[in-house]
Design an enzyme around this catalytic site. Structure first.
Site, mmCIF file in Angstrom:
data_model
loop_
_atom_site.group_PDB
_atom_site.id
_atom_site.type_symbol
_atom_site.label_atom_id
_atom_site.label_comp_id
_atom_site.label_asym_id
_atom_site.label_seq_id
_atom_site.Cartn_x
_atom_site.Cartn_y
_atom_site.Cartn_z
ATOM 1 C CG HIS A 38 -1.935 -1.110 1.198
ATOM 2 N ND1 HIS A 38 -3.129 -1.067 0.509
ATOM 3 C CD2 HIS A 38 -1.893 -2.329 1.807
ATOM 4 C CE1 HIS A 38 -3.785 -2.208 0.683
ATOM 5 N NE2 HIS A 38 -3.055 -2.984 1.455
ATOM 6 C CG ASN A 97 -7.876 -4.565 0.738
ATOM 7 O OD1 ASN A 97 -7.066 -3.648 0.779
ATOM 8 N ND2 ASN A 97 -7.555 -5.812 1.072
#
Length: 489
Positions: free
Chosen positions: A56, A129
């Site tokens: 990320h 997510n």
């Protein structure tokens, strides 16, 4: 009001007399080490980048608020969810997963959806997510999985052999792989995608009664995705497309919003549900556990400084408040350690003291010292517990609610190993055009795989989910669907 001082200063506050020329021995002489302003500028510049996130790394963020629209206090005592109309400030970070800090926004990848709520009982992080499931269901496999998504240590290139080898040997990934390779694998913008807590969590009310819960953030802008060719074009022409879109939308007053809904499962149902409710590769049927509205999240303010707010923001599913606990989800259990530990390494021991991470109700504990401790470090107050000096004390009413556990201490897997039903159901939910694009995306991604046995093994998983699914992928790759015996040979 103090008059603003416009004088340029050093990091220790002294006025700078010349910021254009370094001190040298004459106009052509070597630079002198006594130019401490030069040394400080160069030394600080060398350290301007903290280590990027291992996963990320590329992301964008925004501030906003969460407003409760439905009273669910019968399920949770979390104060920020306690009454209709209650607003809580929050910060969100969207991200891709596998790419580096400078990678393109429009690649095929899951998107991180990490929300920090600044509640009166401390911060609450919901770190999920844009997909309701994940590739693996035990944290012990996470480093290996992420290695396959990163660069090959020899070539320094992305390695489709590693990607599909791992997935083909980890059939639990099939559900998420199907989502990733579908139209939703490339969202049009961060604004046009849903978000999910993904894991199962536990809510507990004021009476100590608990339920299992799953979070769904439904985009109010509607789901929109990018055509693969347009996504590739944007990756080259504007690799920051999603970051730019989010910033511009908020700057122009087009505030994006999401409606938060939850699924509620009675504790006892976990013992008999047809899928393990703690397996993050599975979803709960909304026919069994319908969505219940909780509130609305609105993003209405851009960061003033990307580094201070987006890059230094730290999130962990272990950042909890009374009324919200965890579940025995094996993947979640590993994240409870890994995320906090990543922030201690990446940002520093005292990352929770940074303005973007600091709770609005303050921090009151016995943790002291550590690198970059920039508050009063507890001053001269008592620094241990228990104590006789009126230091902060525990509040037993805020203990996590208990739940029964049993079993033998051993390396064990989940009892349920049906990795195909939900992936097949998802395939059959798609219309003909969506299925064709899914197969086309998979074929394009698998063609570079060198070992035929990897392709055959993965094709067999698709076939077990749905015969048409496996057959069409096989045809696209110029192969036939293998039998179980051929896969194992």
């Amino acid at each position: 009001m103090t008059k603003k001082d416009h004088r340029l200063t050093t990091s220790w506050g002294a006025p700078v007399g010349d910021n254009q020329n370094s001190i040298t021995a004459g106009s052509r002489g070597p630079t002198l080490i006594q130019d401490v302003h030069l040394l400080e500028k160069l030394a600080h510049f060398n350290r301007e980048r903290i280590p990027e996130r291992v996963v990320h790394a590329k992301g964008a963020g925004a501030h906003g608020y969460f407003e409760v629209t439905n009273d669910l206090s019968k399920y949770t005592k979390a104060k920020f969810l306690s009454e209709v109309g209650k607003k809580t400030p929050m910060f969100i970070r969207f991200s891709t997963v596998a790419g580096e800090l400078g990678s393109a926004d429009t690649v095929r990848d899951p998107r991180g959806f990490a929300v920090k709520f600044y509640t009166e009982d401390g911060n609450y992080d919901l770190v999920g997510n844009n997909t309701p499931v994940f590739f693996i269901r035990d944290a012990i496999k996470f480093p290996d999985f992420i290695h396959t998504q990163k660069r090959d240590p020899k070539t320094h290139l992305k390695n489709p052999n590693a990607v599909w080898d791992f997935w083909s040997l980890s059939p639990e990934s099939l559900h998420q792989v199907t989502i990733l390779m579908s139209d939703r694998g490339i969202p049009a913008t961060f604004r046009h995608m849903n978000g999910y807590g993904s894991h199962t969590f536990k809510w507990t009310n004021a009476e100590g009664e608990s339920v299992w819960v799953k979070y769904h953030f439904k985009t109010d802008q509607g789901i929109k995705n990018l055509d693969v060719n347009l996504a590739a074009k944007l990756a080259g022409e504007n690799p920051d497309y999603h970051t730019e879109d989010l910033y511009n939308a908020i700057e122009n007053g087009d505030y994006p919003s999401w409606t938060l809904k939850v699924q509620i499962m009675p504790l006892e149902d976990a013992e008999t549900y047809r899928f393990d409710p703690f397996d993050v590769t599975k979803v709960w049927s909304q026919k069994d556990y319908p969505l219940i509205e909780v509130g609305k999240m609105v993003l209405n303010r851009n960061p003033e400084n990307y580094f201070a707010e987006v890059e230094q923001a730290t999130f962990s599913p272990g950042t909890l408040v009374p009324g919200i606990d965890v579940s025995p989800d094996k993947m979640l259990q590993g994240r409870l350690f890994a995320y906090h530990d990543a922030h201690r390494y990446r940002v520093g021991t005292n990352h929770q003291l940074l303005p973007i991470n600091r709770p609005i109700n303050g921090i009151n504990n016995y943790q002291r010292d550590g690198s970059m401790r920039f508050d009063d470090n507890g001053g001269g107050s008592v620094y241990y517990e228990p104590n006789s000096y009126d230091g902060p004390k525990e509040t037993p009413e805020n203990k996590q609610a208990e739940y029964a556990v049993s079993g033998v201490a051993a390396s064990t897997s989940y009892d349920h190993h049906d990795h195909y039903t939900q992936a097949g159901d998802l395939y059959r939910l798609m219309n003909k055009e969506e299925r064709e694009r899914l197969v086309s995306n998979i074929v394009a991604a698998m063609k570079p795989v060198e070992k035929e046995e990897i392709k055959l093994r993965q094709i067999r998983h698709f076939y077990k989910a749905d015969p048409e699914y496996g057959t069409k992928v096989a045809e696209g790759l110029g192969l036939k669907v293998p039998t179980d015996e051929e896969v194992l040979a």
